[in-house]
Design a protein around this motif. Sequence first.
Motif, mmCIF file in Angstrom:
data_model
loop_
_atom_site.group_PDB
_atom_site.id
_atom_site.type_symbol
_atom_site.label_atom_id
_atom_site.label_comp_id
_atom_site.label_asym_id
_atom_site.label_seq_id
_atom_site.Cartn_x
_atom_site.Cartn_y
_atom_site.Cartn_z
ATOM 1 N N SER A 1 0.396 11.815 5.386
ATOM 2 C CA SER A 1 0.221 10.723 6.345
ATOM 3 C C SER A 1 1.067 10.985 7.594
ATOM 4 C CB SER A 1 0.632 9.385 5.721
ATOM 5 O OG SER A 1 -0.178 9.080 4.607
ATOM 6 N N ALA B 1 0.833 -1.207 0.000
ATOM 7 C CA ALA B 1 0.000 0.000 0.000
ATOM 8 C C ALA B 1 0.867 1.257 0.000
ATOM 9 C CB ALA B 1 -0.910 0.009 1.223
ATOM 10 N N GLU C 1 0.102 6.302 9.281
ATOM 11 C CA GLU C 1 -1.350 6.133 9.395
ATOM 12 C C GLU C 1 -2.002 6.294 8.026
ATOM 13 O OE1 GLU C 1 -4.380 7.380 12.799
ATOM 14 O OE2 GLU C 1 -3.795 9.110 11.575
ATOM 15 N N VAL C 2 -2.619 5.216 7.554
ATOM 16 C CA VAL C 2 -3.297 5.210 6.254
ATOM 17 C C VAL C 2 -4.708 4.669 6.448
ATOM 18 C CG1 VAL C 2 -3.267 4.343 3.881
ATOM 19 C CG2 VAL C 2 -1.109 4.869 5.038
ATOM 20 N N ARG C 3 -5.688 5.538 6.253
ATOM 21 C CA ARG C 3 -7.098 5.156 6.406
ATOM 22 C C ARG C 3 -7.368 4.424 7.731
ATOM 23 N NH1 ARG C 3 -6.210 4.472 0.927
ATOM 24 N NH2 ARG C 3 -5.846 2.217 1.108
ATOM 25 N N GLY C 4 -6.828 4.997 8.806
ATOM 26 C CA GLY C 4 -7.091 4.452 10.134
ATOM 27 C C GLY C 4 -6.198 3.292 10.546
ATOM 28 N N LYS C 5 -5.370 2.779 9.616
ATOM 29 C CA LYS C 5 -4.465 1.684 9.945
ATOM 30 C C LYS C 5 -3.037 2.207 10.069
ATOM 31 C CE LYS C 5 -7.084 -2.019 7.636
ATOM 32 N NZ LYS C 5 -7.024 -3.056 6.573
ATOM 33 N N LYS C 6 -2.247 1.567 10.920
ATOM 34 C CA LYS C 6 -0.840 1.924 11.094
ATOM 35 C C LYS C 6 0.018 0.933 10.290
ATOM 36 C CE LYS C 6 -1.744 5.247 14.063
ATOM 37 N NZ LYS C 6 -1.974 4.939 15.466
ATOM 38 N N ARG D 1 0.798 8.144 1.234
ATOM 39 C CA ARG D 1 0.760 9.429 0.524
ATOM 40 C C ARG D 1 1.188 10.599 1.408
ATOM 41 N NH1 ARG D 1 0.579 7.535 -4.629
ATOM 42 N NH2 ARG D 1 -1.200 6.153 -4.968
#
Length: 371
Positions: A303, A297, A348-353, A300
Motif C-alpha cells: 500500500s 480496515a 491507499e487501500v482500494r482507491g481510498k486514503k 496490506r
Amino acid sequence: MAELLTTPLHRLHLDMGAKMVPFAGYDMPVQYPLGVRKEHLHCREHAGLFDVSHMGQIRLHGADAAKALEALVPVDVLDLPQGKQRYAVFTNEQGGILDDLMIANLGDHLFLVVNAACKAQDIQHLRDNLKGDVSVEVIEDRALLALQGPKAAQVLATFNPKVNDMVFMDIQPVEIDGIHCVVSRSGYTGEDGFEVSVPAEHAESLAKALLAYDEVEWIGLGARDSLRLECGLCLYGHDLDTTTTPVEATLIWAISKVRRADGERAGGFPGEAKILDQIATKAVSRKRIGLVGQSKAPVREGSKLFDADDNEIGVVTSGTFGPTKGMPVAMGYLPPEFIAPGTEVYAEVRGKKLPMTVEKMPFVPQRYYRG
C-alpha cells in the motif's frame, strides 16, 4: 512448478487439520481449525507451537570460523560467549541486507539459523566467501520447533528443569523428553519462548508430547506473521531487502559497537563505508516506522503512503490487523520528516486514503525473559 518440499512434521500438520500453503518452497501450515485470530491470542496468553523446520540450520567448523564469519556481518562474532547467540545481518557491498540470521557459539562450532527463502543463497554466500580454516556443514537431518508464549517455560521445564536457568539468547544442548536437542531461549513472537533443534526422526514424538499440554496449541504462518508484526520484528523480503541498509531499517542495535567507526575492530564487513557513514551523519532518505490504522480496515504490504497534500511519500512493507493491539498495524518506510510518533499519513487501500498514525514499535510490549 517445482514440487514443494515438506518438513518432518508435514503428516502431523495434515492429521491436525491444517490448511497448507506454499511458502519459501515448502508446503506449510498457514492455520489450523482454531483459526488465525484465536491462534494468535492463544500464543499471547498461553503457549504456541510452531514448525519452523523450513529454516536453514548450518554449522561452521574450524579455527577461523568466527573471524571468517565476522568479515560477512557487522556483528561481534569473535567475542560471542559460548552458550550465547546474536541476531545478525549479511550485508552486500552497497550496504544492503542479503538476509538476517541468528549466530550461536556452541563451543566447538558456530551454529547458524537462516531464513528459508534465502537458505540456498546464504549457504552459497558462506561457501564462496568464508576464508581460512573453516568449513560449512548444512544440517539436513534436524527439525526446528518453536514453543512461544508466557507458559512456554513452564511446559518445557516439565521435560527438563534446566531450561528455567536459561535467559533470553542463551543456547545449549538440552535433553528434552529423552531426546538430545539444542535449545535456545529466543523466538519470533515477542513472547518468552524457546527454539528447539531436534533430530528429524524424533520431531513428531516431541511435538505430540508438547501438544499433550492444554496450554499448547499449534500455530500457523498466519498468526506467526501477526505476532511478529505486533512486536515490531522484521520479515526478510518484505521489511528488509538488498536495497535497504541496517540504518534505514532501524537495526543500528544489530551493528556491534566494536564494529562501528570508533571500535577497535571497526568496519571489515561488506558495505561498511555506506553503513558507517549513515550512522555518523544520520543522513538517510527513509526509515522503517510503525503505523496504526484509525479504522478497522487492515492495510496490506505494498500500500502506498501519502501526506496530507496527496504527495506519495512511502510504502507499507508489512500490514495486518493486530488481534492483541485491537487495530490495524503496519510497518513501512517514510522520509525522516514524517517519522515522528503521532505524525498522520494516509494509506491507499482500494482507491481510498485511510488515515494512519506513526507509532513507536513494538506495538505490543516484548516479554523476553532476561532473568
